[in-house]
Design a protein around this motif. Structure first.
Motif, PDB file in Angstrom:
ATOM      1  N   UNK A 121       0.817  -1.213   0.000  1.00 46.30           N
ATOM      2  CA  UNK A 121       0.000   0.000   0.000  1.00 46.30           C
ATOM      3  C   UNK A 121       0.853   1.267   0.000  1.00 46.30           C
ATOM      4  N   UNK A 122       0.320   2.316  -0.670  1.00 51.19           N
ATOM      5  CA  UNK A 122       0.955   3.635  -0.643  1.00 51.19           C
ATOM      6  C   UNK A 122      -0.125   4.710  -0.604  1.00 51.19           C
ATOM      7  N   UNK A 123       0.090   5.709   0.265  1.00 46.54           N
ATOM      8  CA  UNK A 123      -0.816   6.860   0.389  1.00 46.54           C
ATOM      9  C   UNK A 123      -0.161   8.083  -0.230  1.00 46.54           C
ATOM     10  N   UNK A 124      -0.962   8.866  -0.947  1.00 44.41           N
ATOM     11  CA  UNK A 124      -0.482  10.113  -1.530  1.00 44.41           C
ATOM     12  C   UNK A 124      -1.520  11.202  -1.311  1.00 44.41           C
ATOM     13  N   UNK A 246      -4.550  -0.825  -2.435  1.00 44.65           N
ATOM     14  CA  UNK A 246      -3.118  -0.781  -2.710  1.00 44.65           C
ATOM     15  C   UNK A 246      -2.621   0.649  -2.907  1.00 44.65           C
ATOM     16  N   UNK A 247      -3.543   1.563  -3.225  1.00 43.96           N
ATOM     17  CA  UNK A 247      -3.136   2.962  -3.381  1.00 43.96           C
ATOM     18  C   UNK A 247      -4.298   3.860  -2.979  1.00 43.96           C
ATOM     19  N   UNK A 248      -3.959   4.932  -2.269  1.00 45.91           N
ATOM     20  CA  UNK A 248      -4.974   5.890  -1.801  1.00 45.91           C
ATOM     21  C   UNK A 248      -4.499   7.281  -2.182  1.00 45.91           C
ATOM     22  N   UNK A 249      -5.207   7.911  -3.106  1.00 40.97           N
ATOM     23  CA  UNK A 249      -4.910   9.279  -3.514  1.00 40.97           C
ATOM     24  C   UNK A 249      -5.906  10.201  -2.826  1.00 40.97           C
TER      25      UNK A 249
END
Length: 696
Positions: A121-124, A246-249
């Motif tokens: 996971x990655x947060x942006x 897996x990704x949070x924008x």
């Protein structure tokens, strides 16, 4: 005939042949099964064989093709129907996952919350400036998100969240995208700056776990027992088919009242805005902001007061009372509010809101109400009143505050230590330090309360408590979070003297692989206060660690202690595109702290490289602005003067300029006053005003 059977919800559909006399039903039957979840199709095809009684008749190829076409069409339709049903089923799973995320955050259930994220996971976030890439947040991993969430849970005693407003989900195979708007309102333990209001839009990228993904998530560790391995295999089966984020924008939006007119029209009547306080979160929160802008008007304050006094909706009354904390009230209104608050039958949320309004008043009646509420029978009222005691300057209020450390309710004790931590006028009490120590050492006390009590003790008696902090740091029987808090305190407070014992303890923790990564990383940061030459070699070795957290912390510590022999490996990290963004940014900052002037040409190339992330280029402009070096200034001025560079980088460079009346700086800023981009023009005007204040 041609028979097609569909077994779905105990319903059977048949498509009979129009020419039953052409085929026999007795010979050469074959069956094809197509199995899928929730749906099984059975096709029974009767072999195309001439009927003996019609053996003189000749089959036409067109007839055969016709029935084959009808069969193919039916199969396509049924498969399409299954795909639609399957997509809806997957959308429901994703909705449940996001709902779990929202519910877990409100309930402060960290395991349920973090369980929605994939290990990769990655947060942006764009921090509310979608066109400005220089301040973007990126590279927040699952572990960092856990720590961030825990900090929020500790800092806010109430949280209201609408995470899924206008949710839209799109599923394509084993990948999906979900978009929604969010609104978050929270109340902190800070008795003055008590509110948080955030809103924006989310874009979630999700993946559906397959067997190999589940295997990745539950890889057996070295020395794992057979029973543990079996548990991991069971988890693999459970996880397979589940969705994970897996990704949070996060595209945050501005929270000022002008922006919120999109939700609540600023020109609506005050009565309408007050009524909106009883609506859903995304409506009442901006309504509160707009009313805050108007509450100074006596007519608005009077209407809010009348709502609190006579209103029927408990939520509207409580929120109106909160707004009254923004204005000075006359004695009659204070007395009326105190009377409502003193009534134990009054709604608890309203009583707490009135206490907030009264705590902002410099009035004896208000102070007495707060003190009496600190002894109230309801623990929530008692806790909030205790928190507000730090705003009262009387000795009696301080005494109440100390006594609250022995309260039977955990939330009251937490409020008491928070108030003590924020009270800058607390006189010395013989019992206070002992009570704080008891809370810290009490294993049955809430961990957060123990951490705040440790900070309160340091503030109250100073670093004379250093020995206790060190004891907590090295005591492996204590919770990891409490030991990490002790390391943070060592990092944040300048030492009375650089104790060799403290350095040795920090090095031992950092080099012990059995300790948690977070504690070891915090020990690296704390070494910036206590490190001698002995620590330099282990810290330089940490720059080549597999842990990005170790590398980033080691960069910062080496920069703070002035380790010139670390410049080369730190520059290597800054130049490495494959390195994590947090590590590269920390490396750039360390280089200017080390005054590594010879690295400026290399960093200048990175600054003008448009393929580099915007927030990395922004970090270089900040470093160059703090660097007292002509080559760094030249690089900034080149960026500002280049129309090929994006406006946000040029603005970041303007803001980074040191406050100097140097002619070439003044020349380029005056030139920007004629720029077409208003954002650049404003940045130049603001910087010139700063220069004028220096000249004046």
């Amino acid at each position: 005939m041609v028979e097609v059977g569909m077994n779905l919800s105990k319903q059977i559909f048949f498509i009979p042949s129009e020419r039953e006399n052409i085929f026999t039903s007795a010979n050469d039957i074959f069956v094809v099964y197509v199995s899928k979840p929730v749906l099984r199709l059975r096709f029974t095809l009767l072999a195309l064989k001439p009927n003996p009684s019609l053996h003189h008749r000749i089959f036409h190829l067109s007839t055969v093709l016709k029935y084959l076409f009808l069969l193919a069409t039916l199969i396509w339709f049924l498969n399409l129907s299954w795909n639609i049903a399957d997509a809806k089923s997957e959308q429901e799973k994703i909705y449940q996952l996001l709902h779990q995320m929202e519910r877990a955050y409100v309930n402060r259930d960290i395991e349920d919350y973090i369980g929605v994220f994939h290990d990769k996971f990655e947060y942006q976030s764009d921090l509310g400036t979608p066109e400005d890439a220089s301040d973007d947040i990126s590279g927040i991993t699952k572990e960092l998100e856990r720590e961030s969430a825990l900090q929020v849970f500790e800092q806010f005693y109430t949280l209201e969240i609408d995470l899924l407003s206008g949710l839209k989900i799109s599923v394509t195979g084993d990948k999906a995208t979900a978009t929604s708007a969010y609104t978050i309102v929270g109340e902190t333990f800070d008795p003055v700056n008590w509110t948080l209001y955030m809103r924006g839009t989310n874009t979630f990228s999700l993946v559906k776990l397959q067997a190999e993904d589940a295997l990745y998530l539950f890889q057996p560790k070295a020395g794992e027992r057979v029973s543990e391995l079996r548990d991991n295999r069971d988890k693999q089966r459970e996880q397979s088919g589940q969705w994970k984020i897996i990704r949070w924008q996060d595209n945050a939006l501005s929270t000022n009242a002008g922006e919120d007119t999109k939700i609540v029209n600023e020109h609506r009547a005050v009565d309408d805005l007050i009524n909106a306080l009883g609506g859903e979160l995304k409506v009442w929160a901006p309504a509160m902001l707009i009313l805050e802008e108007r509450v100074d008007a006596e007519a608005v304050a009077d209407k809010l007061f009348n709502v609190v006094k006579q209103g029927q909706n408990a939520k509207i009354r409580a929120r109106a009372a909160r707004l009254l904390g923004r204005v000075k009230l006359n004695e009659a209104k204070i007395l009326a509010l105190a009377h409502i608050c003193d009534n134990p039958r009054t709604d608890t949320a309203l009583r707490i809101a009135i206490l907030y309004a009264l705590s902002a008043q410099r009035d004896q009646i208000a102070a007495e109400t707060i003190k009496q509420s600190a002894l109230d029978g309801h623990p929530e009222v008692r806790a909030f009143a205790t928190l507000q005691l730090s705003r009262l300057k009387t000795a009696e209020a301080k005494k109440y505050l100390v006594e609250a450390l022995n309260d039977s309710a955990a939330n009251v004790r937490r409020a008491a230590v928070e108030a003590i931590l924020r009270d800058n006028s607390l006189p010395y009490y013989d019992t206070l330090s002992n009570l704080l120590k008891q809370l810290i050492q009490n294993s049955s006390e809430a961990l957060t309360t123990r951490k705040v009590a440790l900070r309160a003790l340091i503030k109250y008696i100073g670093l004379n408590a250093l020995s206790m902090v060190t004891e907590i740091l090295i005591d492996t029987s204590l919770p990891d979070a409490l030991r990490t808090e002790a390391a943070h305190i060592l990092e944040e407070n300048p030492p009375i003297d650089k104790s060799r014992d403290v350095e040795e303890n920090l090095l031992t923790i950092f080099q012990n692989s059995n300790e948690s990564e977070r504690l070891r990383a915090t020990a690296i940061s704390a070494l910036s206060r206590y490190a001698t030459e002995k620590s330099t070699i282990p810290l330089i070795k940490a720059l080549s660690s597999s842990s990005k957290r170790f590398k980033a912390r080691a960069c910062s510590t080496l920069g703070r202690i002035g380790a010139k022999n670390a410049i080369k490996p730190i520059l290597k990290l800054a130049m490495d595109r494959k390195e994590h963004i947090h590590v590269r940014r920390a490396a750039v900052k360390a280089l200017w702290m080390l005054e590594a002037d010879d690295t400026i040409p290399s960093l200048s190339q990175l600054l003008t490289d448009k393929s580099e992330p915007g927030n990395f280029r922004g970090a270089i402009t900040i470093a160059f602005g703090k660097w007292q070096n002509e080559r760094a200034l030249d690089a900034l001025l080149n960026v500002i003067g280049s129309e090929d560079e994006p406006w946000w980088l040029r603005r970041a460079a303007v803001r980074s300029l040191k406050n100097s009346l140097e002619p070439r700086i003044m020349t380029i800023l005056n030139r920007l006053l004629n720029a077409d981009d208003e954002r650049l023009k404003k940045a130049a005007m603001d910087k010139l005003k700063n220069f004028e204040s220096i000249r004046g």
